[in-house]
Design an enzyme around this catalytic site. Structure first.
Site, PDB file in Angstrom:
ATOM      1  N   GLY A  20       0.623  -1.370   0.014  1.00 21.73           N
ATOM      2  CA  GLY A  20      -0.094   0.028   0.042  1.00 21.73           C
ATOM      3  C   GLY A  20       0.984   1.247  -0.054  1.00 21.73           C
ATOM      4  N   GLY A  55       1.040   1.322  13.150  1.00 25.94           N
ATOM      5  CA  GLY A  55       0.177   0.244  13.094  1.00 25.94           C
ATOM      6  C   GLY A  55       0.611  -0.796  13.995  1.00 25.94           C
ATOM      7  N   ALA A  56       1.987  -1.249  13.918  1.00 17.78           N
ATOM      8  CA  ALA A  56       2.365  -2.358  14.840  1.00 17.78           C
ATOM      9  C   ALA A  56       2.123  -1.912  16.411  1.00 17.78           C
ATOM     10  CB  ALA A  56       3.951  -2.560  14.635  1.00 17.78           C
ATOM     11  N   ILE A  79      11.876  -4.395  19.451  1.00 20.04           N
ATOM     12  CA  ILE A  79      11.392  -4.801  18.291  1.00 20.04           C
ATOM     13  C   ILE A  79      10.700  -6.205  18.518  1.00 20.04           C
ATOM     14  CG2 ILE A  79      12.987  -6.042  16.267  1.00 20.04           C
ATOM     15  CD1 ILE A  79      12.869  -2.913  16.767  1.00 20.04           C
ATOM     16  N   PRO A  82      12.331  -9.714  14.939  1.00 19.20           N
ATOM     17  CA  PRO A  82      13.228  -9.227  14.058  1.00 19.20           C
ATOM     18  C   PRO A  82      13.278  -9.586  12.787  1.00 19.20           C
ATOM     19  CG  PRO A  82      14.234 -10.889  15.641  1.00 19.20           C
ATOM     20  CD  PRO A  82      12.766 -10.434  16.236  1.00 19.20           C
ATOM     21  N   GLY A 103       8.303   0.753  10.364  1.00 19.47           N
ATOM     22  CA  GLY A 103       7.874   0.709   9.048  1.00 19.47           C
ATOM     23  C   GLY A 103       8.264   1.798   8.067  1.00 19.47           C
ATOM     24  N   GLU A 104       8.354   2.936   8.630  1.00 24.21           N
ATOM     25  CA  GLU A 104       8.845   3.970   7.708  1.00 24.21           C
ATOM     26  C   GLU A 104      10.313   4.642   7.779  1.00 24.21           C
ATOM     27  OE1 GLU A 104       4.488   5.640   6.783  1.00 24.21           O
ATOM     28  OE2 GLU A 104       5.579   6.669   8.182  1.00 24.21           O
TER      29      GLU A 104
END
Ligand SMILES: Cc1cc2nc3c(=O)[nH]c(=O)nc-3n(C[C@H](O)[C@H](O)[C@H](O)COP(=O)(O)OP(=O)(O)OC[C@H]3O[C@@H](n4cnc5c(N)ncnc54)[C@H](O)[C@@H]3O)c2cc1C
Ligand code: SF4
Lengths: 732, 316
Positions: A242, A511-512, A616, A619, A691-692
């Site tokens: 996405g 999100g996570a 994390i 991993p 993610g970013e």
């Protein structure tokens, strides 16, 4: 559950499942083709029809008439629905450009009709038979031109910030930099195109689609169709990428719904590849100016960052200066963003909106400034590190280890061996290394989940969270397994269904952390229900090894569930910790490139990222996010650009042959190191997004490496060979 | 895509005859270009003649020297052929520089020569394009032209021919063998095979309607160092910004054809006489009279620089 005080010790800290390198639990279903993507839903008993969209051939103006007679008469055609037929529609809350309806054309390839036929081929063939007359208007398509008339947008977009006296400090600084940078429009170019199937049952509609944000889509889908949100059932359990392009309702869903209504059967619509550039959203181009003033010892005294971007009316800024408000110290500061009116397709969020293009500029500027000062660029960043929000020094960072990332990265990468610009040659290759800081805020959104404990001992999580390839299924399963004290194979995860509790969804690297926190909250409820059922005092109950234990009583979870099972449901909401404490993620990108001395072709030889991003959760999936983002950054640095035809007003290279993302051969060995840390201010998971982060700064590290290799400084992305060869040594 | 009828031809002659019977028919080989164009309705044949079963998939030595490459030989097979790799390394290198493994497995020798331009405006049926629709105008001129041609172009069209293979074929003096619908055959030198656009950019080769390619013939090996250097923005899966196909002999003489700059593989025998003097002199003549746009002016410099590197490499 409201998270409003820093997390103390909780069951997640056991780290028996969370934090372990567990392979994706949905991996096998994907590699074997059993995971159904939106377009693939297929019930053998149902006759699906196929819709093919028609896009506007002009960028701005009005449709004066449409002739659909030939299309309607074409073989297999069941229905044709045009934008004139449906009239003006209410726009979704999150949409800037109108998706469908009415005669007005706001941008190229705006959807103006859908042709529905028995087969895809029939629909596509008939679509080209629609004749359209337009009254074309001249639009503005050139950011450089439009920027001259750019305006300050409303305060909700936070266009300006200032502290101290920037102008005076910049004037007084003994060493200064004043440079301009440009980043191009970019396309999400995800693998799976936008695709939907709509099926009506009376006044209720089911939509299988490819959406990052189930609830946003559901609301905007209902609003656009003029129906009640409760009448919409939306499913998006698997998503083929996405990158922000599926955050907001798209027209495939709307066309499928109209098509299905018109022909009385379920309709599938996928956007053809060229639509993705010009029909959907893109990351807007920016023009940026950065000014930095420093003392000779490297201390920044003045830092200013301005950015201009364009959009359709009511569109938002590309917030390219945001990181500059937080990343480096300096008493005197200013940032400003201005918005230009453009008639190009809608600009909107793409992975790391703001920071990605902002750091593409800022982290070159920092490199340039370090060179002017004669200070190593890592040292320069360390000198100007800050542990507080530099615009509001009373606001500390919750946890910030940029220095740790840079130091560890320098050691692992062999930064010491760096030479002066254009000083290292291997055959025809000019070799250089570059560094940049990575920075991206840790955002959180409310996130709900329902967790069921079955009489078979299976824990089932239900949430409308999405997995856009990121690994949501897996980290949610890990969270539930940890909380309920079971093995991960005793957990089932169901996502992407609007019947489930509303989650944060996937975007903004929220999100996570948000969605696992929602699962945490629901598990707390379920643990209480289990304890209550067994008459345990919930404070001293331990969930472990598939059992629940209190004092010397141990009961298998399956037994505790009873015949009817137990349910816990909750939504994690957030107090003011993000206001009292600046929460961000950090990293250092290190890159080595070779530039061909004759042709100016840049090839990346090594990449290393060191990240500080809280706990994390897994991993493997976190590393995948990082290397994927670094790959995206390689494309952004070297080849990705939506080429604007400034006369006709559209992105010309609107397919995957013309819009050059990085291919396998462009990507060398990539190494990722995560700092071992937790951030109790972020959530009970003590995690943050990754993610970013991987995309933030990587393009600048490449740009800086190219400079180190060649001595040619390019401030205008992508850094293609035509911008380099003029400055390379003579070879003829 | 428009509906079409379909037949399979089992010999070259049958293919040519089928074409004669069905005006406007198209041969389909690997389909890697034609099908894309049909989906966009840039090509709208009413009839397709599948020529994959014509048995023209062999690479044969010619008794008097040289190699006959069947029209249906796949790019992958041609690149991997031992004789080609030994005696015509240039061709092998050009082939593997093109497209991707999957595409090369399907793409054929004839189809590759006849692939159409990658001008982005040609690919967008909403935009005027003289090549797609004769007389409609050229929307590329004045627009986004970074990939487009700098020489051999016209007021009507500035597109390039995108093939890598054809550039090597041109440098190797290949000839294209065909059969016409009346059964007659001819052999066309690569130099004459592609046409310059002039004011008819929609006519791209000298082939007549329904004329069928049976083979490409390579003359006797010419030896020398054979180098194909393709320059592009990403490392693979991109068309050439510029490519240089060179055969350089030990005495410094040689041949040069250039891709990515013109509507056909660009070679000037007069320029080759300058090779011993170096890249600047050679590319000066090769690109004399070039008419680049602001977007693609860099190609002039790039040809010279790339050729310089190729000559240096050949000299070892
Ligand atoms: C994404 C992508 C990237 C690519 N990159 C490159 C690249 O980097 N370099 C490069 O050189 N190419 C590249 N190509 C192009 C590729 O090489 C061509 O598509 C391929 O060579 C065409 O061969 P084909 O057999 O599939 O032809 P087809 O698509 O089957 O046919 C092409 C044309 O040839 C005609 N034809 C076929 N056989 C005959 C015959 N025997 N006689 C007469 N006419 C015939 C057909 O009618 C049609 O008009 C790329 C293609 C794609 C899709
Ligand atoms: S350059 Fe040629 S192919 Fe491109 S738009 Fe112009 S006429 Fe068409």
């Amino acid at each position: 559950m409201q998270f409003d005080t820093p997390a103390t010790t909780n069951p997640i800290d056991r780290m028996k499942v969370v934090g372990k390198p567990i392979h994706r639990i949905d991996g096998q279903s994907k590699t074997t083709g059993r995971a159904k993507y939106a377009y693939e839903w297929h019930d053998a008993d149902i006759a699906y029809a196929y819709g093919y969209p028609v896009g506007s051939a002009i960028a701005k103006g009005r449709i004066t008439s449409m002739d659909t007679s030939a299309a309607k008469a074409a073989p297999g055609v069941l229905a044709v629905v045009t934008t004139l037929d449906v009239g003006d529609l209410k726009k979704g809350q999150f949409n800037t450009a109108s998706l469908f309806g009415g005669s007005q054309i706001q941008h190229y390839h705006q959807a103006i009709a859908v042709v529905v036929a028995e087969t895809f081929e029939q629909a596509r063939s008939a679509a080209s038979l629609i004749k359209v007359d337009y009254a074309e208007e001249q639009g503005v398509f050139d950011l450089e031109v439009a920027a001259e008339k750019a305006v300050k947008p409303d305060e909700s977009q936070q266009p300006d910030s200032a502290a101290g006296d920037f102008d005076a400090a910049f004037r007084a600084a003994p060493v200064t930099l004043d440079a301009r940078y440009a980043t191009p429009d970019q396309s999400h170019a995800m693998m799976e195109p936008h695709a939907s199937i709509a099926a009506w049952n009376g006044d209720e509609v089911t939509l299988w689609t490819s959406s990052q944000m189930i609830d946003w889509w559901r609301g905007d889908f209902a609003q656009t169709l003029g129906i009640d949100k409760e009448k919409v059932h939306l499913m998006s359990p698997f998503i083929g990428g996405g990158f922000g392009g599926k955050l907001f309702l798209r027209v495939d869903a709307v066309l499928a719904a109209f098509g299905a209504k018109a022909c009385g059967c379920p309709v599938k619509v996928a956007l053809p590849r060229p639509f993705i550039a010009n029909n959907t959203t893109h990351r807007p181009a920016t023009l940026q100016r950065i000014r930095i003033g420093a003392e000779r010892d490297g201390k920044i005294t003045a830092i200013g960052h301005e950015s201009w971007s364009g959009n359709l009316p009511d569109g938002s800024l590309e917030t390219a200066v945001m990181q500059t408000r937080l990343l480096y110290a300096g008493e005197n500061r200013m940032t400003a963003m201005r918005l230009a009116a453009l008639d190009l397709p809608e600009g909107n969020a793409m992975r790391a909106p703001g920071e990605a293009p902002g750091l593409m500029a800022l982290e070159i500027a920092i490199d340039e400034m370090a060179e002017k000062l004669g200070i190593d660029p890592i040292e320069f960043r360390i000198i100007n590190d800050t542990q507080v929000d530099p615009e509001n020094p009373e606001r500390p960072f919750s946890h910030r280890d940029l220095i740790g990332c840079l130091k560890l990265g320098a050691e692992r990468f062999g930064w010491d061996a760096r030479k002066a610009p254009a000083a290292r040659r291997e055959g025809n290759w000019m070799i250089g290394v570059g560094v940049a800081a990575a920075f991206r805020n840790n955002l959180v959104l409310p996130s709900g989940a329902r967790v069921r404990l079955g009489s078979d001992g299976i824990v089932t999580v239900e949430t409308d969270m999405t997995d856009i390839g990121t690994g949501s299924y897996t980290i949610i399963a890990q969270t539930a397994a940890e909380m309920m004290g079971v093995n991960i194979d005793k957990v089932a995860v169901q996502l992407g269904d609007s019947r489930f509790p509303v989650s944060a969804g996937s975007g903004g690297q929220f999100g996570a952390n948000s969605s696992t926190s929602g699962v945490y909250a629901a598990c707390i409820k379920l643990r209480e229900a289990v304890a209550r059922k067994l008459g345990f005092n919930s404070a001293d109950v331990v969930f472990e090894d598939g059992n629940v234990r209190s004092g010397n009583r141990t009961v298998p979870l399956a037994e505790a569930a009873g015949a009817d099972g137990l349910v816990g449901e909750d939504t994690m909401t957030w107090g003011d910790l993000t206001e009292t404490h600046q929460q961000s993620t950090f990293g250092g990108h290190f890159v080595e490139v070779g530039v061909d001395v004759a042709t100016g072709e840049t090839r990346i030889r090594r990449m290393l990222a060191v990240c500080a991003a809280g706990r994390i959760l897994n991993p493997i999936t976190a590393r995948s996010q990082m290397i994927g983002a670094m790959t995206m950054g390689a494309g952004g640095a070297l080849s990705e650009e939506l080429a604007v035809d400034t006369r006709r007003g559209f992105f010309v290279n609107h397919d995957l042959a013309g819009y050059e993302i990085a291919v396998h051969a462009d990507i060398p060995h990539q190494e990722v190191i995560f700092m071992d840390e937790t951030d109790p201010y972020s959530s009970p998971m003590k995690a943050k997004g990754v993610g970013e982060l991987g995309l933030c700064g990587v393009a600048a590290a490449i740009a800086n490496a190219i400079y180190n290799a060649t001595g040619v400084r390019v401030r205008d992305y992508p850094i293609t060979l035509d911008k380099l060869i003029g400055g390379l040594p003579d070879v003829a | 895509m428009k509906a079409f009828t379909y037949e399979r031809a089992s010999t070259a002659e049958a293919a040519a005859q089928a074409a004669a019977k069905n005006p406007g028919a198209k041969f389909i080989a690997g389909g890697t270009n034609l099908l894309d164009l049909m989906k966009l309705e840039i090509e709208t044949p009413q009839h397709l003649i599948d020529v994959n079963g014509t048995g023209l998939d062999k690479i044969e030595a010619i008794p008097e020297g040289g190699l006959r490459i069947g029209a249906m030989v796949r790019n992958t097979d041609l690149a991997a052929n031992e004789t080609v790799r030994r005696d015509y390394g240039l061709l092998s290198r050009a082939l593997v520089a093109g497209a991707s493994g999957q595409l090369r497995n399907k793409a054929t020798t004839a189809g590759n020569l006849l692939q159409r331009t990658r001008c982005p405006y040609f690919y967008d049926p909403n935009q005027p394009c003289n090549k797609r629709q004769a007389g409609s105008g050229c929307s590329a001129i004045g627009g986004v032209t970074r990939q487009l041609g700098v020489i051999g172009t016209s007021e009507a069209c500035i597109a390039t021919h995108p093939s890598d293979m054809a550039v090597a074929m041109r440098a190797l003096d290949a000839e294209v063998e065909t059969v016409k619908s009346d059964g007659s055959t001819r052999s066309i030198p690569m130099a004459d095979f592609h046409r310059l656009p002039g004011d008819t950019p929609h006519i791209e080769t000298v082939l007549e309607d329904g004329e069928f390619i049976t083979a490409v013939v390579l003359p006797k090996p010419v030896g020398g160092k054979q180098i194909y250097r393709k320059v592009r923005d990403r490392a693979s899966y991109a068309f050439a910004l510029v490519s240089v196909a060179a055969v350089i002999q030990p005495d410094g003489r040689g041949r040069v054809a250039v891709g990515g700059v013109a509507p056909k593989p660009w070679r000037m025998e007069a320029a080759e006489a300058e090779l011993a003097k170096g890249a600047r002199a050679t590319s000066g003549i090769l690109l004399e009279g070039a008419r680049p746009t602001d977007d693609n002016r860099f190609k002039i410099d790039l040809v010279e620089r790339t050729l310089g590197a190729v000559i240096a490499e050949a000299r070892g």
